[in-house]
Scaffold this active site. Sequence first.
Site, PDB file in Angstrom:
ATOM      1  N   LYS A 188      14.394  40.527   9.067  1.00 10.24           N
ATOM      2  CA  LYS A 188      15.801  41.055   9.316  1.00 10.24           C
ATOM      3  C   LYS A 188      16.792  40.734   8.314  1.00 10.24           C
ATOM      4  O   LYS A 188      16.561  40.210   7.111  1.00 10.24           O
ATOM      5  CB  LYS A 188      15.948  40.090  10.748  1.00 10.24           C
ATOM      6  CG  LYS A 188      14.962  40.336  11.674  1.00 10.24           C
ATOM      7  CD  LYS A 188      14.783  41.936  12.089  1.00 10.24           C
ATOM      8  CE  LYS A 188      13.457  42.366  12.687  1.00 10.24           C
ATOM      9  NZ  LYS A 188      12.910  41.684  13.998  1.00 10.24           N
TER      10      LYS A 188
HETATM   11  C1  LIG Z   1      12.054  41.523  15.097  1.00 11.26           C
HETATM   12  C2  LIG Z   1      12.114  42.357  16.501  1.00 11.26           C
HETATM   13  C3  LIG Z   1      12.048  41.389  17.647  1.00 11.26           C
HETATM   14  C4  LIG Z   1      11.225  40.250  17.517  1.00 11.26           C
HETATM   15  O1  LIG Z   1      11.633  39.377  16.660  1.00 11.26           O
HETATM   16  P1  LIG Z   1      10.738  38.182  16.402  1.00 11.26           P
HETATM   17  O2  LIG Z   1      11.938  37.241  15.931  1.00 11.26           O
HETATM   18  O3  LIG Z   1       9.855  38.710  15.406  1.00 11.26           O
HETATM   19  O4  LIG Z   1      10.156  37.635  17.603  1.00 11.26           O
HETATM   20  C5  LIG Z   1      12.477  42.155  18.908  1.00 11.26           C
HETATM   21  N1  LIG Z   1      12.817  43.514  19.002  1.00 11.26           N
HETATM   22  C6  LIG Z   1      13.118  44.197  17.759  1.00 11.26           C
HETATM   23  C7  LIG Z   1      13.979  45.286  17.716  1.00 11.26           C
HETATM   24  C8  LIG Z   1      12.805  43.485  16.532  1.00 11.26           C
HETATM   25  O5  LIG Z   1      13.211  44.241  15.399  1.00 11.26           O
END
Ligand SMILES: *Cc1c(COP(=O)(O)O)cnc(C)c1O
Length: 381
Positions: A188
Site C-alpha cells: 500500500k
Molecule cells: C490490502 C487490502 C485489504 C486488506 O488489507 P490487509 O492489511 O492486507 O489485511 C482489503 N481490501 C483491499 C481493497 C485491499 O487492497
Amino acid sequence: MSASAAAEFLPFTRPEIDEETIAGVVEVLRSGWLTTGPWNARFEQALSEYFGGRTVRAFNSGTVTMEIALRMMGVGAGDEVITTPLSWVATANVILAVGARPVFVDVDPATRNLDLRQVEAAIGPATKVLLPVHLAGLPCDLDALYDIAARRGLRVLEDAAQAIGSSWRGRRVGSFGDFASFSFHPNKNATSIEGGCLVLPADADPELAERYRLQGVRRFGLDGMDVDLVGGKANLTDVAARVGWGQLQRVEAFNARRRELARLYFEAADAAGLGARSVELPPREFADSNWHMFQVVLPARAPRAGVMQALKDRGIGSGVHYPPIHLFSLYRNLGFAPGDFPQAERIGAGILTLPLFPAMRDGDVERVLRELSAVLREFGV
Ligand SMILES: *Cc1c(COP(=O)(O)O)cnc(C)c1O
C-alpha cells in the site's frame, strides 16, 4: 547483452523505508517495550490529525479492521452487505466472517468501482451496510454513495485500504463519512509492515473497538478486569507502529511522486497509441486518486499470463488486482456464477497492474511502456 536485458528487474511495487525510520525501529527494539504501547498511541494520534481530528484506532491488518467495523455496526447472521466483486477477497471474506451475506453489485467500467446506479436495486429489507472499495485509490462518488445511505437508512464502511491520501471533491477520504478502513500492508502507499486503521464515526465507541481488538477485555482500576464479548487478537506492535508513523510523515510526498509517474504513464501510453490498440487505460483522474496502482485492461486477444511472462522475461514485474471474488469456489458454493457481473468479469480477466512506486525513475515508465508495447505487438495488438 541488450540494454533492456542488462537493466535491473523492476518489480510492480516496492516499499520505501527511510534511515530515520530504521533507526527509530532500532530504538523501539532497545526500549524494552515491543508490543502495543506508546508508539501505537502516537501513531493513532498522528492518524487522527491526518484524518481531520476524527477518532482512529490501529490494528494489525486492514482485514481485521473491516471485520471489527462490521461487528461494531452489529452486522451478523441474517444481514446483507452490498459490495463490489472487483476487489481483494478480504473485502467479501469479512462479511462472511461475521456471519452475514455479501450482495455483489457490478462495477462501472469507467471507474472500475461499485456501479452506484445499480446499488439501489440491490437494497432489500436485510441490507445493513454499503461496503464500497476505492479501487487503486480512485474514490467512489462519495456524494452519491452517502446520499443513497442516508435515504435508505444504511451504514457505510469504506474499504479505503488502497486510498490513503485520496480525496473526494477536495476532502481527504476518511476525514468525513461513516466508518473507513485503511491497510498498511507493504504494497500500500504507506506501510506498517502489516497493519490497518479504522476511522470511527462520532456515534461509535472507540473503547468497543479496543475490546474487539484484544480479547474483549475491559479493565477497571489497577487490578479489575471483565470480558463480555468475543474479542480477537488484532493489536498493532510498537515496532510496526513506529514504521507506520515514519511512513505517515512521507505519504503526501509519496503520493505526489505517484501522481507524477501516472502522468508520465499516460503520456507514454498515448505516444504508443495503446488506447487505439484497444488497451483500456485507467480514468485520467489526477486530483482525487493517490495512484495506488496504474492498471490497464488487456484486450482478449492478448492472454494476460503470456503478456506477464513476456514482460518478466524483459525484466518487468506486473500483477493481477483482482480476479472477481464471486468466481472463487467459496463464493460459487454460495450460489454465485459466471455471468453474474459481466463488467467485473471482463475487467478481472484482462486487468494488469504495471510498476508504480515512488522510487521509480521517469525512465522506468518509458521502459515499461516500450516493453509492453513490443510485447503486445507480438500478440497482434
Ligand atoms: C490490502 C487490502 C485489504 C486488506 O488489507 P490487509 O492489511 O492486507 O489485511 C482489503 N481490501 C483491499 C481493497 C485491499 O487492497
